[in-house]
Motif scaffolding. Structure first.
Motif, short mmCIF file in Angstrom:
data_model
loop_
_atom_site.label_atom_id
_atom_site.label_comp_id
_atom_site.label_asym_id
_atom_site.label_seq_id
_atom_site.Cartn_x
_atom_site.Cartn_y
_atom_site.Cartn_z
N PRO A 147 -9.28 -16.40 -16.26
CA PRO A 147 -8.01 -16.81 -16.86
C PRO A 147 -7.73 -18.30 -16.70
CG PRO A 147 -7.63 -15.23 -15.09
CD PRO A 147 -9.10 -15.39 -15.24
N LEU A 148 -8.20 -18.89 -15.59
CA LEU A 148 -8.03 -20.35 -15.43
C LEU A 148 -8.81 -21.10 -16.49
CD1 LEU A 148 -8.23 -20.70 -11.53
CD2 LEU A 148 -6.19 -20.82 -12.98
N LEU A 149 -10.02 -20.65 -16.76
CA LEU A 149 -10.84 -21.28 -17.80
C LEU A 149 -10.21 -21.13 -19.17
CD1 LEU A 149 -13.48 -22.67 -18.69
CD2 LEU A 149 -14.50 -20.38 -18.85
N VAL A 150 -9.73 -19.94 -19.49
CA VAL A 150 -9.09 -19.71 -20.78
C VAL A 150 -7.83 -20.57 -20.91
CG1 VAL A 150 -7.91 -17.99 -22.21
CG2 VAL A 150 -10.07 -17.42 -21.11
N GLY A 151 -7.06 -20.68 -19.83
CA GLY A 151 -5.87 -21.54 -19.85
C GLY A 151 -6.24 -23.00 -20.04
N TRP A 152 -7.32 -23.42 -19.40
CA TRP A 152 -7.78 -24.81 -19.54
C TRP A 152 -8.26 -25.09 -20.96
CZ3 TRP A 152 -12.91 -26.87 -20.00
CH2 TRP A 152 -12.97 -28.25 -19.84
N LEU A 153 -8.82 -24.08 -21.61
CA LEU A 153 -9.29 -24.24 -22.99
C LEU A 153 -8.16 -24.17 -24.00
CD1 LEU A 153 -12.55 -22.08 -22.83
CD2 LEU A 153 -12.36 -24.58 -22.88
N GLY A 154 -6.95 -23.86 -23.54
CA GLY A 154 -5.80 -23.87 -24.44
C GLY A 154 -5.37 -22.50 -24.89
N ASP A 155 -5.17 -21.58 -23.95
CA ASP A 155 -4.71 -20.23 -24.27
C ASP A 155 -3.38 -20.29 -25.02
OD1 ASP A 155 -4.16 -17.52 -24.34
OD2 ASP A 155 -3.60 -17.38 -22.24
N PRO A 156 -3.32 -19.75 -26.25
CA PRO A 156 -2.07 -19.80 -27.01
C PRO A 156 -1.01 -18.83 -26.52
CG PRO A 156 -3.71 -18.57 -28.22
CD PRO A 156 -4.38 -19.09 -26.98
N ILE A 157 -1.40 -17.87 -25.69
CA ILE A 157 -0.46 -16.85 -25.23
C ILE A 157 -0.38 -16.92 -23.72
CG2 ILE A 157 0.11 -14.41 -25.24
CD1 ILE A 157 -1.59 -14.17 -27.77
N ILE A 194 10.82 -5.34 -30.71
CA ILE A 194 9.52 -5.85 -30.30
C ILE A 194 9.49 -7.34 -30.58
CG2 ILE A 194 7.05 -5.80 -30.78
CD1 ILE A 194 7.33 -2.87 -31.48
N ASP A 195 9.16 -8.11 -29.57
CA ASP A 195 8.95 -9.54 -29.73
C ASP A 195 7.60 -9.72 -30.41
OD1 ASP A 195 8.70 -12.27 -29.60
OD2 ASP A 195 8.63 -12.37 -27.41
N ILE A 196 7.61 -9.93 -31.72
CA ILE A 196 6.39 -9.94 -32.50
C ILE A 196 5.43 -11.04 -32.05
CG2 ILE A 196 7.08 -11.42 -34.43
CD1 ILE A 196 5.26 -8.03 -34.69
N ALA A 197 5.93 -12.12 -31.49
CA ALA A 197 5.05 -13.18 -31.00
C ALA A 197 4.26 -12.71 -29.78
CB ALA A 197 5.85 -14.42 -30.66
N SER A 198 4.81 -11.78 -29.03
CA SER A 198 4.14 -11.26 -27.85
C SER A 198 3.38 -9.97 -28.13
CB SER A 198 5.16 -11.01 -26.73
OG SER A 198 5.79 -12.21 -26.38
N PHE A 199 3.48 -9.45 -29.34
CA PHE A 199 2.80 -8.21 -29.71
C PHE A 199 1.39 -8.56 -30.17
CE2 PHE A 199 1.98 -4.79 -32.91
CZ PHE A 199 1.94 -3.74 -32.01
N THR A 200 0.42 -8.29 -29.30
CA THR A 200 -0.96 -8.71 -29.56
C THR A 200 -1.92 -7.55 -29.39
OG1 THR A 200 -1.17 -9.38 -27.27
CG2 THR A 200 -0.53 -11.09 -28.83
N PRO A 201 -1.90 -6.58 -30.31
CA PRO A 201 -2.77 -5.41 -30.13
C PRO A 201 -4.26 -5.77 -30.17
CG PRO A 201 -1.72 -5.36 -32.28
CD PRO A 201 -1.08 -6.48 -31.52
N GLY A 202 -4.64 -6.76 -30.95
CA GLY A 202 -6.05 -7.15 -31.02
C GLY A 202 -6.53 -7.73 -29.70
N LEU A 203 -5.76 -8.64 -29.15
CA LEU A 203 -6.12 -9.23 -27.85
C LEU A 203 -6.08 -8.18 -26.75
CD1 LEU A 203 -4.28 -12.67 -28.00
CD2 LEU A 203 -6.73 -12.25 -28.16
N SER A 204 -5.11 -7.29 -26.80
CA SER A 204 -5.01 -6.23 -25.80
C SER A 204 -6.21 -5.29 -25.87
CB SER A 204 -3.72 -5.43 -25.99
OG SER A 204 -2.61 -6.29 -25.86
N LEU A 205 -6.61 -4.92 -27.08
CA LEU A 205 -7.78 -4.07 -27.25
C LEU A 205 -9.04 -4.77 -26.74
CD1 LEU A 205 -9.14 -1.51 -28.32
CD2 LEU A 205 -9.32 -2.66 -30.54
N THR A 206 -9.18 -6.03 -27.08
CA THR A 206 -10.34 -6.80 -26.61
C THR A 206 -10.37 -6.88 -25.10
OG1 THR A 206 -10.32 -8.12 -28.64
CG2 THR A 206 -11.53 -9.03 -26.78
#
Length: 144
Positions: free
Chosen positions: A66-76, A3-15
């Motif tokens: 998603p464009l707005l989130v990317g513009w705000l600096g999406d870390p993932i 598992i690529d732990i940097a890409s493992f985002t259960p909290g964001l996935s649940l949200t």
């Protein structure tokens, strides 16, 4: 398997899943419509219908968020390992598949399965098996 732990985002996935579920519930409760993206887009491409406004608003939100989130600096930010031609061919095949399946993964997976639709269970099983086969062929047989 690792598992690529940097890409493992259960909290964001649940949200994200909760937000998608809430959006689907709001659309069906207040508009009586299923949140299937292919049906929403298809309703705009055919003959003019009543209800074009909510379809446009839904698609603007779908693309704009998603464009707005990317513009705000999406870390993932996703990294797609494909060229434009591969993406276009894949999109074309998905479009054909949604026509034959009478809907897409959002309509069948989120809405159809929650309603207990047998057609949706078959469609989702087919989507998943097709995905497994595609990954196996591209990674193991074509050396990608």
């Amino acid at each position: 398997m690792s598992i690529d732990i940097a890409s493992f985002t259960p909290g964001l996935s649940l949200t994200g899943g909760l937000l998608i579920g809430a959006a689907v519930a709001v659309l069906v409760l207040f508009n009586g419509r299923i949140a299937g993206i292919s049906g929403i887009l298809g309703g705009l491409l055919g003959t003019p219908q009543k209800g074009a406004g909510w379809r446009i608003a839904f698609l603007v939100g779908l693309i704009g968020a998603p464009l707005l989130v990317g513009w705000l600096g999406d870390p993932i930010a996703p990294h797609i390992q494909a060229g434009w031609m591969e993406i276009l061919v894949a999109g074309f095949l998905v479009g054909i598949g949604t026509r034959y399946a009478s809907g897409c993964t959002s309509g069948h997976g989120v809405c159809g399965i929650s309603r207990g639709s047998p057609r949706s269970f078959v469609a989702i099983a087919t989507f998943i098996v097709s995905g497994f086969v595609t990954v196996f062929i591209t990674r193991h047989l074509l050396g990608g």
